[in-house]
Design a protein around this motif. Sequence first.
Motif, PDB file in Angstrom:
ATOM      1  N   GLN A 164      30.709  44.470  33.236  1.00 34.72           N
ATOM      2  CA  GLN A 164      30.508  42.886  33.700  1.00 34.72           C
ATOM      3  C   GLN A 164      30.199  41.940  32.424  1.00 34.72           C
ATOM      4  OE1 GLN A 164      30.981  41.865  36.909  1.00 34.72           O
ATOM      5  NE2 GLN A 164      31.804  44.123  37.178  1.00 34.72           N
ATOM      6  N   VAL A 165      29.551  42.787  31.521  1.00 36.34           N
ATOM      7  CA  VAL A 165      29.433  41.774  30.419  1.00 36.34           C
ATOM      8  C   VAL A 165      30.261  41.469  29.443  1.00 36.34           C
ATOM      9  CG1 VAL A 165      28.118  42.010  27.982  1.00 36.34           C
ATOM     10  CG2 VAL A 165      26.852  42.996  30.119  1.00 36.34           C
ATOM     11  N   VAL A 166      31.465  42.744  29.522  1.00 36.61           N
ATOM     12  CA  VAL A 166      32.798  42.260  28.823  1.00 36.61           C
ATOM     13  C   VAL A 166      33.554  41.124  29.536  1.00 36.61           C
ATOM     14  CG1 VAL A 166      35.126  43.112  28.131  1.00 36.61           C
ATOM     15  CG2 VAL A 166      32.906  44.424  27.876  1.00 36.61           C
ATOM     16  N   LYS A 167      33.289  40.987  30.925  1.00 38.54           N
ATOM     17  CA  LYS A 167      34.295  39.977  31.684  1.00 38.54           C
ATOM     18  C   LYS A 167      33.400  38.724  31.133  1.00 38.54           C
ATOM     19  CE  LYS A 167      35.465  39.102  36.344  1.00 38.54           C
ATOM     20  NZ  LYS A 167      35.431  39.575  37.822  1.00 38.54           N
ATOM     21  N   ALA A 168      32.110  38.785  31.275  1.00 41.43           N
ATOM     22  CA  ALA A 168      31.213  37.379  31.356  1.00 41.43           C
ATOM     23  C   ALA A 168      31.598  36.713  29.970  1.00 41.43           C
ATOM     24  CB  ALA A 168      29.751  37.728  31.327  1.00 41.43           C
ATOM     25  N   VAL A 169      31.792  37.747  28.751  1.00 39.46           N
ATOM     26  CA  VAL A 169      31.619  37.274  27.275  1.00 39.46           C
ATOM     27  C   VAL A 169      33.089  36.928  27.071  1.00 39.46           C
ATOM     28  CG1 VAL A 169      31.250  37.671  25.284  1.00 39.46           C
ATOM     29  CG2 VAL A 169      29.578  38.066  26.735  1.00 39.46           C
ATOM     30  N   SER A 170      34.265  37.553  27.370  1.00 35.49           N
ATOM     31  CA  SER A 170      35.731  37.451  26.972  1.00 35.49           C
ATOM     32  C   SER A 170      36.439  36.650  27.982  1.00 35.49           C
ATOM     33  CB  SER A 170      36.133  38.678  26.775  1.00 35.49           C
ATOM     34  OG  SER A 170      36.429  39.360  27.954  1.00 35.49           O
ATOM     35  N   GLY A 171      35.574  36.558  29.213  1.00 36.87           N
ATOM     36  CA  GLY A 171      36.668  35.815  30.177  1.00 36.87           C
ATOM     37  C   GLY A 171      37.859  36.726  30.759  1.00 36.87           C
ATOM     38  N   GLN A 172      37.880  37.832  30.250  1.00 33.97           N
ATOM     39  CA  GLN A 172      38.837  39.012  30.771  1.00 33.97           C
ATOM     40  C   GLN A 172      38.195  40.317  31.308  1.00 33.97           C
ATOM     41  OE1 GLN A 172      40.642  39.334  26.711  1.00 33.97           O
ATOM     42  NE2 GLN A 172      42.559  39.172  27.934  1.00 33.97           N
ATOM     43  N   SER A 173      38.711  40.784  32.377  1.00 29.88           N
ATOM     44  CA  SER A 173      38.260  41.730  32.953  1.00 29.88           C
ATOM     45  C   SER A 173      38.441  43.061  31.991  1.00 29.88           C
ATOM     46  CB  SER A 173      39.300  42.251  34.161  1.00 29.88           C
ATOM     47  OG  SER A 173      40.727  42.780  33.764  1.00 29.88           O
ATOM     48  N   LEU A 174      37.477  44.114  32.132  1.00 20.56           N
ATOM     49  CA  LEU A 174      37.561  45.087  31.340  1.00 20.56           C
ATOM     50  C   LEU A 174      38.911  45.515  31.167  1.00 20.56           C
ATOM     51  CD1 LEU A 174      35.794  46.921  29.567  1.00 20.56           C
ATOM     52  CD2 LEU A 174      35.912  48.519  31.338  1.00 20.56           C
ATOM     53  N   ARG A 175      39.706  45.573  32.216  1.00 21.19           N
ATOM     54  CA  ARG A 175      41.056  46.280  32.104  1.00 21.19           C
ATOM     55  C   ARG A 175      41.983  45.431  31.152  1.00 21.19           C
ATOM     56  NH1 ARG A 175      45.207  47.969  37.001  1.00 21.19           N
ATOM     57  NH2 ARG A 175      46.953  48.026  35.821  1.00 21.19           N
ATOM     58  N   ALA A 176      41.674  44.186  31.405  1.00 23.46           N
ATOM     59  CA  ALA A 176      42.628  43.243  30.392  1.00 23.46           C
ATOM     60  C   ALA A 176      42.253  43.215  29.033  1.00 23.46           C
ATOM     61  CB  ALA A 176      42.476  41.815  31.010  1.00 23.46           C
ATOM     62  N   PHE A 177      41.158  43.256  28.790  1.00 23.84           N
ATOM     63  CA  PHE A 177      40.400  42.977  27.491  1.00 23.84           C
ATOM     64  C   PHE A 177      40.921  44.435  26.816  1.00 23.84           C
ATOM     65  CE2 PHE A 177      37.350  43.932  24.129  1.00 23.84           C
ATOM     66  CZ  PHE A 177      37.085  42.802  23.520  1.00 23.84           C
ATOM     67  N   THR A 178      40.539  45.632  27.373  1.00 23.14           N
ATOM     68  CA  THR A 178      40.753  46.957  26.546  1.00 23.14           C
ATOM     69  C   THR A 178      42.235  47.124  26.435  1.00 23.14           C
ATOM     70  OG1 THR A 178      40.634  48.177  28.900  1.00 23.14           O
ATOM     71  CG2 THR A 178      38.528  48.008  27.280  1.00 23.14           C
ATOM     72  N   SER A 179      42.924  46.703  27.303  1.00 22.98           N
ATOM     73  CA  SER A 179      44.461  46.815  27.072  1.00 22.98           C
ATOM     74  C   SER A 179      44.964  46.227  26.091  1.00 22.98           C
ATOM     75  CB  SER A 179      45.142  46.535  28.289  1.00 22.98           C
ATOM     76  OG  SER A 179      44.888  47.350  29.429  1.00 22.98           O
ATOM     77  N   ALA A 180      44.689  44.841  25.865  1.00 23.67           N
ATOM     78  CA  ALA A 180      45.114  43.904  24.894  1.00 23.67           C
ATOM     79  C   ALA A 180      44.300  44.235  23.279  1.00 23.67           C
ATOM     80  CB  ALA A 180      44.699  42.446  25.217  1.00 23.67           C
ATOM     81  N   ARG A 181      43.243  44.600  23.287  1.00 17.99           N
ATOM     82  CA  ARG A 181      42.716  44.961  22.095  1.00 17.99           C
ATOM     83  C   ARG A 181      42.492  46.325  21.713  1.00 17.99           C
ATOM     84  NH1 ARG A 181      38.836  41.064  20.828  1.00 17.99           N
ATOM     85  NH2 ARG A 181      38.951  42.146  18.730  1.00 17.99           N
ATOM     86  N   ILE A 182      42.760  47.107  22.609  1.00 16.66           N
ATOM     87  CA  ILE A 182      42.497  48.556  22.117  1.00 16.66           C
ATOM     88  C   ILE A 182      43.807  49.337  22.275  1.00 16.66           C
ATOM     89  CG2 ILE A 182      41.303  50.898  22.516  1.00 16.66           C
ATOM     90  CD1 ILE A 182      38.910  49.037  23.470  1.00 16.66           C
ATOM     91  N   PHE A 183      44.249  49.651  23.769  1.00 16.43           N
ATOM     92  CA  PHE A 183      45.130  50.273  24.222  1.00 16.43           C
ATOM     93  C   PHE A 183      46.575  49.964  23.458  1.00 16.43           C
ATOM     94  CE2 PHE A 183      42.356  50.747  27.742  1.00 16.43           C
ATOM     95  CZ  PHE A 183      41.797  51.683  27.299  1.00 16.43           C
ATOM     96  N   GLU A 184      47.094  48.643  23.651  1.00 17.10           N
ATOM     97  CA  GLU A 184      48.325  48.133  23.313  1.00 17.10           C
ATOM     98  C   GLU A 184      48.294  48.194  21.528  1.00 17.10           C
ATOM     99  OE1 GLU A 184      48.945  44.581  24.932  1.00 17.10           O
ATOM    100  OE2 GLU A 184      48.979  45.191  26.974  1.00 17.10           O
ATOM    101  N   PRO A 185      47.198  47.997  20.950  1.00 11.79           N
ATOM    102  CA  PRO A 185      47.396  47.999  19.297  1.00 11.79           C
ATOM    103  C   PRO A 185      47.705  49.384  19.052  1.00 11.79           C
ATOM    104  CG  PRO A 185      45.854  46.445  19.866  1.00 11.79           C
ATOM    105  CD  PRO A 185      46.294  47.014  21.307  1.00 11.79           C
ATOM    106  N   LEU A 186      47.083  50.455  19.584  1.00 12.95           N
ATOM    107  CA  LEU A 186      47.136  51.730  19.176  1.00 12.95           C
ATOM    108  C   LEU A 186      48.280  52.589  19.776  1.00 12.95           C
ATOM    109  CD1 LEU A 186      43.387  53.179  19.717  1.00 12.95           C
ATOM    110  CD2 LEU A 186      44.595  52.615  17.307  1.00 12.95           C
ATOM    111  N   GLY A 187      49.094  51.853  20.668  1.00 16.31           N
ATOM    112  CA  GLY A 187      50.371  52.365  21.450  1.00 16.31           C
ATOM    113  C   GLY A 187      49.881  53.359  22.585  1.00 16.31           C
TER     114      GLY A 187
END
Length: 531
Positions: A164-187
Amino acid sequence: MTEAERVDQLFEAWNNQESPGCAVAVIRDGDVVYKRGFGMANLAYGIAIGPSTVFHSASVSKQFTAFAILLLSSEGKLSLDDAVRKYVPDLPDFGAPITLRHLLHHTSGIRDHWELLALAGWRYSKDLITDDDILAVVSRQQDLNFQPGDEHLYCNTGYALLAQVVKAVSGQSLRAFTSARIFEPLGMRNTFFRDNYAEVVRNVADGYVKTEFGVEISNTNFNTVGATSLLTTVEDLALWDENFYHSRVGGPDVIAEMLKRGRLNDGSEIGYASGLGIGSYRGITIVEHTGGDAGFRSDLIRFPEQHFSVAILANFGSIVPSNLVRQIADIYLADVLQPVPEPAPSAFPQPDADALELLTGYYAEPRLAGRVARLAPHEGKLLVGYDIEYGSYALEAVDDRRFRFSDFPNYEIELEQQKGEPATELTSYLDGKRGYQYRRLPAYTPSPTELADLAGSYRPVENDMPYEVNVREARLVFKSVKSREITLTAVAPDHFLGDGDRFTFTRDGDGRVNGLLMNSGRIRNFRFDRL
């Protein structure tokens, strides 16, 4: 026999078309040197498990939630010492600030949401559980298990709140944030936080458990993320693992913070960092996290000094990945692992039946609502466990006062006893370090009148689920409409044990029973009012 063939043998029991199983990857110096699937991802349709099979990874998820928080911290968008209520205002004010750092290290004192939900009548893996459901039960919590920072107690709630903190700070759900910032960059193309349990996912494994009738499906009904719900493959976990060496995502400072162990208020260091356990195996440092939900089991273990890791994702509840990853390490790291120390057999004579009788009984900390231990004889041996029927361990004497756990020789107990008299105190030790001290309780059998005085209707102060305490066959039975029945065993006036939980009835100034306190694995002093 090659290393790969020896690994194959470890999984032979699940290598057939009639059993669920697991996917395995062995990573050395950044390369996947072994990957294979064993058993079936779907028994009904005969779909086999392979290295690309997608699994629910349970609590292996936590390290990714932690990494998201640390990314935001590195960018100055939050501080780990911020109060959680800054981002999740529905969290109650407990008087002492709970910080993001407390949540990362499981030192917050907040109660675990799975136990809170169960006490409120939710049925794990049967009822749909959402983030809103978790926030609802947590918002009604009135007391902490302990003051923030005083202790380390594993808590899923903390990681649900971090999402919930990730969502409040980034404006994205945890799913969207981690996909864009972790999973996609690492393939990591087959990895994401599943926030809709009904979503169709290609190549995903069903979970299974053994029952008395055979094997049945055991999947999760979660629309909650953070503490769990990451879907991934062992191939993708290998890509994530390599980031700890080259820090393509996050940079070296985030990786260093990720591996920093938590500290308690007294300055002592714990073995948990941010979503990762730091320890050792046969003399070598390991970084590890396991997971278990419904029929799924998982483990990702890293030997950082050897640049070696093992990932196992399983869809059968009886598989124990933490044992298997170590057996694989035994094969590949045989030249650097220290020998397993074999405890010398005790030459001290084991107690006879009369001596065992003098040790038998219940022992409790001065706070009876806290820890309770029971010693009892069984087939000539002494067993210890706070509820022998629920779970116990065999002991063997090492001298006239000390016993060690037969299966865990680094655990010991010491008894205080005058010759020929019943023991009076029990002290626990781990690796020679003193742990808890217990005092022996006098034998106690409640009368029918005493039991009848405790029977009645009780309601938790933090939810609206009514519970009944009834007398049946000279014992108390504890049950709600939706919960399983727990038979309670008396250990002292107003104090009972049942299925690993501890129950203490409370009284008002006139001695009338006005409620009870329940202590379980991750909930302490959970209060019920008598109706």
